[in-house]
Design a protein around this motif. Structure first.
Motif, short mmCIF file in Angstrom:
data_model
loop_
_atom_site.label_atom_id
_atom_site.label_comp_id
_atom_site.label_asym_id
_atom_site.label_seq_id
_atom_site.Cartn_x
_atom_site.Cartn_y
_atom_site.Cartn_z
N ILE A 40 -49.25 22.69 -7.92
CA ILE A 40 -48.48 21.64 -7.25
C ILE A 40 -47.46 21.04 -8.21
N ARG A 59 -45.88 12.81 -2.29
CA ARG A 59 -45.00 13.89 -1.84
C ARG A 59 -44.75 14.87 -2.98
N LYS A 90 -44.42 19.53 -3.79
CA LYS A 90 -44.39 20.91 -3.31
C LYS A 90 -45.59 21.66 -3.89
N TYR A 91 -45.97 22.74 -3.22
CA TYR A 91 -47.08 23.53 -3.72
C TYR A 91 -46.78 25.02 -3.65
N PHE A 102 -45.43 19.33 0.65
CA PHE A 102 -46.67 18.72 1.12
C PHE A 102 -46.48 17.21 1.13
N GLU A 103 -47.27 16.52 1.95
CA GLU A 103 -47.18 15.07 2.05
C GLU A 103 -48.53 14.50 2.45
N TYR A 104 -49.01 13.53 1.67
CA TYR A 104 -50.25 12.82 1.96
C TYR A 104 -49.92 11.36 2.25
N THR A 151 -56.68 19.76 -1.83
CA THR A 151 -55.47 20.15 -2.53
C THR A 151 -54.43 20.64 -1.53
N PRO A 152 -53.14 20.47 -1.84
CA PRO A 152 -52.08 20.90 -0.91
C PRO A 152 -52.14 22.37 -0.51
N PRO A 204 -52.04 20.81 3.39
CA PRO A 204 -50.70 20.37 2.99
C PRO A 204 -50.23 19.05 3.59
N LEU A 205 -50.92 18.56 4.65
CA LEU A 205 -50.46 17.34 5.32
C LEU A 205 -51.64 16.46 5.70
#
Length: 253
Positions: free
Chosen positions: A65, A157, A159-160, A175-177, A219-220, A224-225
């Protein structure tokens, strides 16, 4: 005489115009109401015992990530005196972009204090349910305002890259949590003695072990969301794991 009168009239209008322009430029709009809060929170970020760097690539379960932003909302700051009285001089929100420090989270009047800082990552029930039209602008920022009701207090926020990807050598998939909901609030208490004087902010120090946010298989590359949707069992389960990870990852010195 008419020419002189016309000249003086035009000169007066020009002078008035210049004066007006000067008055408008003396106090920029963003400085008319300066932020006087004097309680500041610093968040120091770590990864696996070392320093954490935004945009660096880190290995996680299932791939790699690259985190671009972490936003965290401080609210409901107050100071409980050793006499059992509470000083609650400011109820504003501190929206912390963890790329930057510090974040102003509260205001205390001048004096000497002995007692306990009380700080919440999240919102009170009433604030969480406040309509956006009545909410302060800082918690209506992109990613904090929820699509249905309420506001998020943690936003991650980046990327993975999936393990085994032979085409992309760097993380490229977003990805976004988003963690939101009063059941996911994290509350901190910190005893301290200090004095508040003019131009002397009081600093509070947090440590965030960023790698711990992605423990327990969260993990993403695998999830991923996350949007903290109580009507989606899988998503809500992931949000609960993220909350538990945050509770372990964030500490107050």
């Amino acid at each position: 005489m008419k020419k002189n009168a016309l000249f003086f009239t035009l000169a007066s209008l020009m002078l008035l115009s210049l004066t007006s322009c000067e008055e408008k430029s003396l106090i920029p709009d963003d400085q008319k109401h300066p932020d006087r809060r004097n309680i500041e929170a610093y968040v120091f970020n770590y990864w696996n015992g070392g320093s954490f760097y935004f945009d660096s690539v880190y290995a996680v379960a299932g791939g790699e990530i690259q985190i671009s932003d972490i936003t965290m909302v401080f609210s409901d700051y107050e100071f409980s005196l050793s006499t059992a009285d509470t000083v609650d001089a400011d109820t504003s929100f501190g929206v912390a972009n963890l790329r930057k420090s510090p974040t102003k989270i509260g205001l205390l009047p001048g004096g000497t204090y002995t007692g306990e800082h009380q700080i919440t990552i999240g919102y009170t029930e009433s604030m969480f349910n406040t309509p956006p039209s009545m909410a302060p602008s800082e918690i209506k920022a992109d990613g904090l305002l929820r699509s249905d009701v309420g506001y998020n207090h943690l936003l991650i926020r980046g990327k993975y890259r999936v393990e085994g990807d032979t085409i992309n050598w760097l993380p490229t998939i977003p990805f976004e949590y988003r963690l939101g909901g009063t059941e996911f609030n994290v509350h901190f208490e910190r005893p301290m003695s200090f004095s508040v004087t003019a131009n002397n902010p009081v600093s509070i120090f947090f440590n965030l072990q960023v790698d711990m946010l992605f423990q327990g298989g969260l993990t993403p590359p695998n999830i991923p969301l996350i949007v903290s949707d109580p009507n989606d069992n899988d998503d809500y389960t992931a949000a609960t794991l993220l909350f538990n990870n945050l509770d372990q990852a964030l500490s107050l010195d």
